[in-house]
Design a protein around this motif. Structure first.
Motif, PDB file in Angstrom:
ATOM      1  N   GLN A  28       0.823  -1.215   0.000  1.00  0.00           N
ATOM      2  CA  GLN A  28       0.000   0.000   0.000  1.00  0.00           C
ATOM      3  C   GLN A  28       0.856   1.265   0.000  1.00  0.00           C
ATOM      4  N   ALA A  29       2.085   1.158   0.540  1.00  0.00           N
ATOM      5  CA  ALA A  29       2.987   2.307   0.595  1.00  0.00           C
ATOM      6  C   ALA A  29       3.800   2.478  -0.685  1.00  0.00           C
ATOM      7  N   GLY A  30       3.567   1.615  -1.683  1.00  0.00           N
ATOM      8  CA  GLY A  30       4.240   1.771  -2.959  1.00  0.00           C
ATOM      9  C   GLY A  30       5.312   0.749  -3.262  1.00  0.00           C
ATOM     10  N   VAL A  31       5.516  -0.230  -2.370  1.00  0.00           N
ATOM     11  CA  VAL A  31       6.510  -1.277  -2.627  1.00  0.00           C
ATOM     12  C   VAL A  31       6.015  -2.169  -3.765  1.00  0.00           C
ATOM     13  N   LYS A  32       6.876  -2.395  -4.747  1.00  0.00           N
ATOM     14  CA  LYS A  32       6.507  -3.205  -5.902  1.00  0.00           C
ATOM     15  C   LYS A  32       7.142  -4.594  -5.890  1.00  0.00           C
ATOM     16  N   GLU A  33       8.079  -4.799  -4.974  1.00  0.00           N
ATOM     17  CA  GLU A  33       8.743  -6.107  -4.880  1.00  0.00           C
ATOM     18  C   GLU A  33       8.996  -6.446  -3.424  1.00  0.00           C
ATOM     19  N   LEU A  34       8.520  -7.610  -3.001  1.00  0.00           N
ATOM     20  CA  LEU A  34       8.749  -8.114  -1.656  1.00  0.00           C
ATOM     21  C   LEU A  34       9.778  -9.236  -1.733  1.00  0.00           C
ATOM     22  N   LEU A  35      10.866  -9.093  -0.987  1.00  0.00           N
ATOM     23  CA  LEU A  35      11.909 -10.111  -0.955  1.00  0.00           C
ATOM     24  C   LEU A  35      11.780 -10.859   0.369  1.00  0.00           C
ATOM     25  N   VAL A  36      11.305 -12.095   0.297  1.00  0.00           N
ATOM     26  CA  VAL A  36      11.011 -12.889   1.490  1.00  0.00           C
ATOM     27  C   VAL A  36      12.305 -13.504   2.003  1.00  0.00           C
ATOM     28  N   GLY A  67      -7.226 -10.519   6.588  1.00  0.00           N
ATOM     29  CA  GLY A  67      -8.360 -10.098   5.775  1.00  0.00           C
ATOM     30  C   GLY A  67      -9.653 -10.771   6.175  1.00  0.00           C
ATOM     31  N   GLY A  68      -9.743 -11.143   7.459  1.00  0.00           N
ATOM     32  CA  GLY A  68     -10.965 -11.779   7.947  1.00  0.00           C
ATOM     33  C   GLY A  68     -11.102 -13.241   7.589  1.00  0.00           C
ATOM     34  N   LYS A  69     -10.052 -13.830   6.992  1.00  0.00           N
ATOM     35  CA  LYS A  69     -10.116 -15.226   6.591  1.00  0.00           C
ATOM     36  C   LYS A  69      -9.012 -16.031   7.274  1.00  0.00           C
ATOM     37  N   PRO A  70      -9.264 -17.304   7.572  1.00  0.00           N
ATOM     38  CA  PRO A  70      -8.224 -18.135   8.191  1.00  0.00           C
ATOM     39  C   PRO A  70      -7.147 -18.506   7.182  1.00  0.00           C
ATOM     40  N   VAL A  71      -5.926 -18.533   7.629  1.00  0.00           N
ATOM     41  CA  VAL A  71      -4.803 -18.948   6.776  1.00  0.00           C
ATOM     42  C   VAL A  71      -3.766 -19.614   7.670  1.00  0.00           C
ATOM     43  N   LYS A  72      -3.205 -20.717   7.213  1.00  0.00           N
ATOM     44  CA  LYS A  72      -2.255 -21.466   8.025  1.00  0.00           C
ATOM     45  C   LYS A  72      -0.844 -20.886   7.921  1.00  0.00           C
ATOM     46  N   ALA A  73      -0.113 -20.959   9.029  1.00  0.00           N
ATOM     47  CA  ALA A  73       1.288 -20.530   9.055  1.00  0.00           C
ATOM     48  C   ALA A  73       2.136 -21.644   8.440  1.00  0.00           C
ATOM     49  N   ARG A  74       2.074 -21.725   7.125  1.00  0.00           N
ATOM     50  CA  ARG A  74       2.742 -22.780   6.375  1.00  0.00           C
ATOM     51  C   ARG A  74       3.335 -22.155   5.124  1.00  0.00           C
ATOM     52  N   PHE A  75       4.505 -22.622   4.709  1.00  0.00           N
ATOM     53  CA  PHE A  75       5.251 -22.009   3.612  1.00  0.00           C
ATOM     54  C   PHE A  75       4.380 -21.807   2.370  1.00  0.00           C
ATOM     55  N   THR A  76       3.730 -22.858   1.902  1.00  0.00           N
ATOM     56  CA  THR A  76       2.946 -22.753   0.673  1.00  0.00           C
ATOM     57  C   THR A  76       1.790 -21.773   0.837  1.00  0.00           C
ATOM     58  N   ASP A  77       1.104 -21.814   1.976  1.00  0.00           N
ATOM     59  CA  ASP A  77      -0.022 -20.910   2.205  1.00  0.00           C
ATOM     60  C   ASP A  77       0.455 -19.463   2.279  1.00  0.00           C
ATOM     61  N   LEU A  78       1.599 -19.253   2.894  1.00  0.00           N
ATOM     62  CA  LEU A  78       2.158 -17.895   2.962  1.00  0.00           C
ATOM     63  C   LEU A  78       2.478 -17.378   1.568  1.00  0.00           C
ATOM     64  N   VAL A  79       3.139 -18.206   0.767  1.00  0.00           N
ATOM     65  CA  VAL A  79       3.515 -17.789  -0.587  1.00  0.00           C
ATOM     66  C   VAL A  79       2.268 -17.486  -1.415  1.00  0.00           C
ATOM     67  N   ARG A  80       1.257 -18.334  -1.299  1.00  0.00           N
ATOM     68  CA  ARG A  80       0.024 -18.109  -2.049  1.00  0.00           C
ATOM     69  C   ARG A  80      -0.632 -16.789  -1.616  1.00  0.00           C
ATOM     70  N   SER A  81      -0.636 -16.509  -0.319  1.00  0.00           N
ATOM     71  CA  SER A  81      -1.245 -15.268   0.180  1.00  0.00           C
ATOM     72  C   SER A  81      -0.454 -14.049  -0.288  1.00  0.00           C
ATOM     73  N   LEU A  82       0.853 -14.113  -0.218  1.00  0.00           N
ATOM     74  CA  LEU A  82       1.679 -12.993  -0.684  1.00  0.00           C
ATOM     75  C   LEU A  82       1.458 -12.754  -2.178  1.00  0.00           C
ATOM     76  N   GLY A  83       1.258 -13.831  -2.915  1.00  0.00           N
ATOM     77  CA  GLY A  83       1.050 -13.703  -4.348  1.00  0.00           C
ATOM     78  C   GLY A  83      -0.241 -13.000  -4.725  1.00  0.00           C
ATOM     79  N   SER A  84      -1.144 -12.830  -3.771  1.00  0.00           N
ATOM     80  CA  SER A  84      -2.418 -12.161  -4.049  1.00  0.00           C
ATOM     81  C   SER A  84      -2.328 -10.646  -3.916  1.00  0.00           C
ATOM     82  N   LEU A  85      -1.168 -10.117  -3.490  1.00  0.00           N
ATOM     83  CA  LEU A  85      -1.048  -8.692  -3.200  1.00  0.00           C
ATOM     84  C   LEU A  85      -0.751  -7.848  -4.429  1.00  0.00           C
ATOM     85  N   GLY A  86      -0.374  -8.475  -5.541  1.00  0.00           N
ATOM     86  CA  GLY A  86      -0.119  -7.716  -6.755  1.00  0.00           C
ATOM     87  C   GLY A  86       1.293  -7.193  -6.904  1.00  0.00           C
ATOM     88  N   ALA A  87       2.199  -7.579  -6.021  1.00  0.00           N
ATOM     89  CA  ALA A  87       3.602  -7.181  -6.109  1.00  0.00           C
ATOM     90  C   ALA A  87       4.442  -8.367  -6.563  1.00  0.00           C
TER      91      ALA A  87
END
Length: 440
Positions: A179-187, A207-227
């Motif tokens: 939201q602050a303008g970052v276009k690339e997230l380096l995990v 975002g009001g939804k359950p998500v597991k603290a698991r590598f694949t779930d984290l990557v999938r969630s980060l991929g939804s941010l548009g960066a």
């Protein structure tokens, strides 16, 4: 009205240490401290150190000495702070020494030496906090520490066992950065693909939804941010296979930073590397079959105690078959406290150097061949800097500061943080040259 107290800050070491520096600075700015760029303007200097290898220890001690000479009031934190006697023996006049990711201790030490003018007001800093990277990219640290005991490494003794951040906290930070303008997230972390294991993959909320603290779930969630999402320090556990389709679908960058370290099974056993028994070449082939554009970066150690010419030959054979896109190589050097120091059959320095040179010669030849195949292709790049003769940008295959770049000739009105569509016109061993086909 009294002027705010002024802090100077020196940040050394890896991106994970840089994130620690950003967190400390965010807290200090929230409390009304000014951060200044010179020793002379500062009332106090904080030095965030690295202590991973001997060269890093030397650099940290030199930086502490310079801060003392030019300012005189110095607090030391970071990885080398886990060995305070190393610091105080050389520099007994430092005001305080704290260990890695000891945010509260550092802030308390600053309070003791230089009190804030007022109570904290969080609105003094932006929601994404203070960052030391350019505006368009940011490091996102998802965990601290490591559960492995590789014989050449002292990170667990410096930073402890794996401690994953709650997934809701990680995602909220990532969302604020975008939201602050970052276009690339380096995990980043010490062991990114182990994320959540210590939390038993517990369920959090974002975002009001359950998500597991698991590598694949984290990557999938980060991929939804548009960066752009770039994954670093990924050990090749079996579940890493699950994120490759996300790369093929364009949800996250087709890029994996995997610390393979060697190609000889015997040396990997001596190193006590996790996943050393995996058939990594077969894994790489499988990944590329799913995602042909996948770029793989890795680092290697040559001259490890007991490494024979046969072992080194296996490493070269491994690299020839793996054909990695980005490669770094280090000559083994002893690290205080590392178990590898007790191994027999040290490799002479001249042999280490010769093997390093041979390895890098092969790596450069592979890189040059792979980059030459990109000439004529079109790709989207992210601009990092603009000079008089060219703009410096990066493709999906290039992490900042450690990989190659794309030099855009006649960049026109491009600015740092811009996207540009380019056509590749030339290549050398590590970098590409391009011209604008379309700017955004």
């Amino acid at each position: 009205m009294a002027s705010p107290p002024r802090i100077g800050f020196v940040s050394l070491g890896c991106p994970k240490a840089l994130v620690d520096s950003e967190r400390i600075l965010t807290r200090l700015r929230a409390e009304g401290y000014d951060v200044v760029g010179t020793y002379e303007d500062a009332n106090l200097v904080v030095v965030n150190t690295c202590g991973f290898i001997d060269d890093a220890v030397h650099e940290s001690l030199e930086a502490i000495g310079e801060a003392l000479a030019r300012n005189g009031r110095v607090i030391v934190t970071g990885c080398l702070g886990a060995r305070p006697e190393t610091i105080t023996e050389r520099h007994p006049s430092v005001l305080k020494v704290t260990g890695p990711h000891a945010y509260e201790e550092v802030v308390s030490a600053v309070h003791e030496q230089l009190a804030p003018l007022h109570d904290p007001f969080v609105d003094l800093v932006p929601p994404q906090g203070i960052r030391l990277t350019p505006r368009h990219y940011a490091y996102l640290k998802i965990s601290e520490g490591c559960n492995h005991r590789c014989t050449f490494c002292v990170i667990p003794s410096l930073r402890g066992d794996l401690a994953s951040r709650p997934i809701g906290e990680v995602m909220l930070e990532a969302e604020r950065l975008v939201q602050a303008g970052v276009k690339e997230l380096l995990v980043i972390s010490q062991d990114t693909s182990a994320y959540g294991a210590d939390l038993r993959y517990s369920t959090g909320f974002w975002g009001g939804k359950p998500v597991k603290a698991r590598f694949t779930d984290l990557v999938r969630s980060l991929g939804s941010l548009g960066a752009w999402v770039r994954l670093h320090y990924v050990y090749p556990y079996p579940h890493v296979d699950e994120v490759i389709p996300l790369m093929a679908e364009g949800r996250v960058l087709p890029y994996l930073d995997v610390p393979f370290q060697h190609g000889s099974p015997r040396v990997l056993r001596l190193m006590k590397r996790p996943a050393h028994a995996e058939d990594t070449l077969a894994r790489i082939r499988a990944w590329r079959s799913v995602c042909p554009d996948l770029a793989i970066r890795s680092t290697f150690i040559v001259g490890f105690p007991g490494e024979t010419e046969q072992d080194f030959g296996l490493l070269l054979d491994w690299l020839r078959e793996a054909r990695l896109d980005r490669v770094g190589c280090f000559k083994y050097s002893p690290v205080a406290g590392a178990a590898a120091n007790d191994l027999s059959d040290p490799v002479p320095e001249e042999v280490k150097q010769e093997r390093h040179d041979r390895f890098m010669e092969l790596a450069a030849a592979i890189s040059a061949e792979k980059l030459a195949a990109k000439v004529g292709r079109r790709m989207r790049v992210l601009v990092d800097a603009v000079g008089e003769e060219a703009a410096i940008a990066r493709s999906t295959a290039d992490a900042p500061e450690i990989d190659g770049v794309v030099r855009i000739i006649k960049a026109g009105r491009l600015a740092p943080g811009d996207w540009a569509d380019v056509e590749i016109t030339g290549a050398d061993a590590y970098d590409l040259t391009a011209r604008i086909s379309r700017r955004h």
